[in-house]
Design a protein around this motif. Structure first.
Motif, short mmCIF file in Angstrom:
data_model
loop_
_atom_site.label_atom_id
_atom_site.label_comp_id
_atom_site.label_asym_id
_atom_site.label_seq_id
_atom_site.Cartn_x
_atom_site.Cartn_y
_atom_site.Cartn_z
N THR A 35 -10.95 -35.84 0.90
CA THR A 35 -10.75 -36.37 2.24
C THR A 35 -9.27 -36.58 2.51
O THR A 35 -8.76 -36.25 3.58
N PHE A 36 -8.56 -37.11 1.53
CA PHE A 36 -7.12 -37.31 1.67
C PHE A 36 -6.41 -35.98 1.85
O PHE A 36 -5.54 -35.83 2.71
N ALA A 37 -6.76 -34.99 1.04
CA ALA A 37 -6.12 -33.68 1.13
C ALA A 37 -6.39 -33.04 2.49
O ALA A 37 -5.52 -32.42 3.09
N TRP A 38 -7.61 -33.22 3.02
CA TRP A 38 -7.95 -32.68 4.33
C TRP A 38 -7.14 -33.38 5.42
O TRP A 38 -6.64 -32.75 6.34
N ALA A 39 -6.98 -34.70 5.31
CA ALA A 39 -6.28 -35.47 6.33
C ALA A 39 -4.78 -35.13 6.35
O ALA A 39 -4.18 -35.08 7.41
N THR A 40 -4.20 -34.90 5.20
CA THR A 40 -2.76 -34.60 5.16
C THR A 40 -2.48 -33.13 5.43
O THR A 40 -1.38 -32.78 5.81
N GLY A 41 -3.47 -32.27 5.24
CA GLY A 41 -3.31 -30.85 5.54
C GLY A 41 -2.64 -30.05 4.44
O GLY A 41 -2.54 -28.85 4.54
N THR A 42 -2.15 -30.69 3.41
CA THR A 42 -1.51 -29.96 2.32
C THR A 42 -2.07 -30.40 0.98
O THR A 42 -2.09 -31.58 0.67
N PRO A 43 -2.59 -29.45 0.21
CA PRO A 43 -3.08 -29.82 -1.12
C PRO A 43 -1.92 -30.04 -2.08
O PRO A 43 -1.25 -29.11 -2.49
N THR A 44 -1.63 -31.28 -2.38
CA THR A 44 -0.55 -31.61 -3.30
C THR A 44 -1.14 -31.91 -4.67
O THR A 44 -2.30 -32.29 -4.78
N PRO A 45 -0.35 -31.76 -5.72
CA PRO A 45 -0.86 -32.11 -7.05
C PRO A 45 -1.23 -33.60 -7.11
O PRO A 45 -0.53 -34.45 -6.57
N ILE A 46 -2.32 -33.88 -7.77
CA ILE A 46 -2.77 -35.25 -7.94
C ILE A 46 -2.22 -35.75 -9.27
O ILE A 46 -2.31 -35.05 -10.27
N LYS A 47 -1.63 -36.95 -9.27
CA LYS A 47 -1.10 -37.53 -10.50
C LYS A 47 -1.99 -38.68 -10.94
O LYS A 47 -2.38 -39.51 -10.13
#
Length: 125
Positions: free
Chosen positions: A14-26
């Motif tokens: 959901t967070f990745a969809w809302a921001t529009g960019t798939p960033t690496p998860i730490k």
């Protein structure tokens, strides 16, 4: 464990969809390599990488009773997805004066399990 991983994956997707960019998860681990928390982090890393189709990285930030790792999470870039994997020792550090970080920035996501703890003493004590 499957329900918990599903909840984490749903939250992160959901967070990745809302921001529009798939960033690496730490996943920040405020403990040294090895041990129970490291094993849990590695299982989460593999599962989330496979299910979300994006990289998940573990960052080890040991020291200070967990304070160094927590500070790394609370001061992280707000555009990054940063998770903290910790135990009850974090709660003890929340009441230190002065706090090395702002504890109001932490939001619990999931309870992942139990880690046994044994306190041993001499009979004379």
């Amino acid at each position: 464990m499957k329900k918990i991983v599903f909840l984490i994956m749903f939250s992160l997707s959901t967070f990745a969809w809302a921001t529009g960019t798939p960033t690496p998860i730490k996943i920040v681990l405020p403990y040294a390599v090895g041990g129970a928390f490291d094993r849990i982090a590695r299982v989460l890393e593999n599962t989330l990488t496979t299910e979300l189709q994006q990289p998940v990285l573990i960052e080890y930030k040991p020291g200070g009773g967990g304070s160094i790792g927590v500070k790394a999470v609370t001061t992280a870039n707000p555009n990054e997805v940063v998770l903290l994997l910790t135990g009850a020792s974090l709660i003890l550090n929340l009441f230190k004066d002065p706090e090395p970080y702002d504890s109001t920035q932490l939001v619990p996501i999931a309870y992942l399990g139990k880690v046994p703890f044994v306190l041993v003493s001499s009979k004379k004590f």
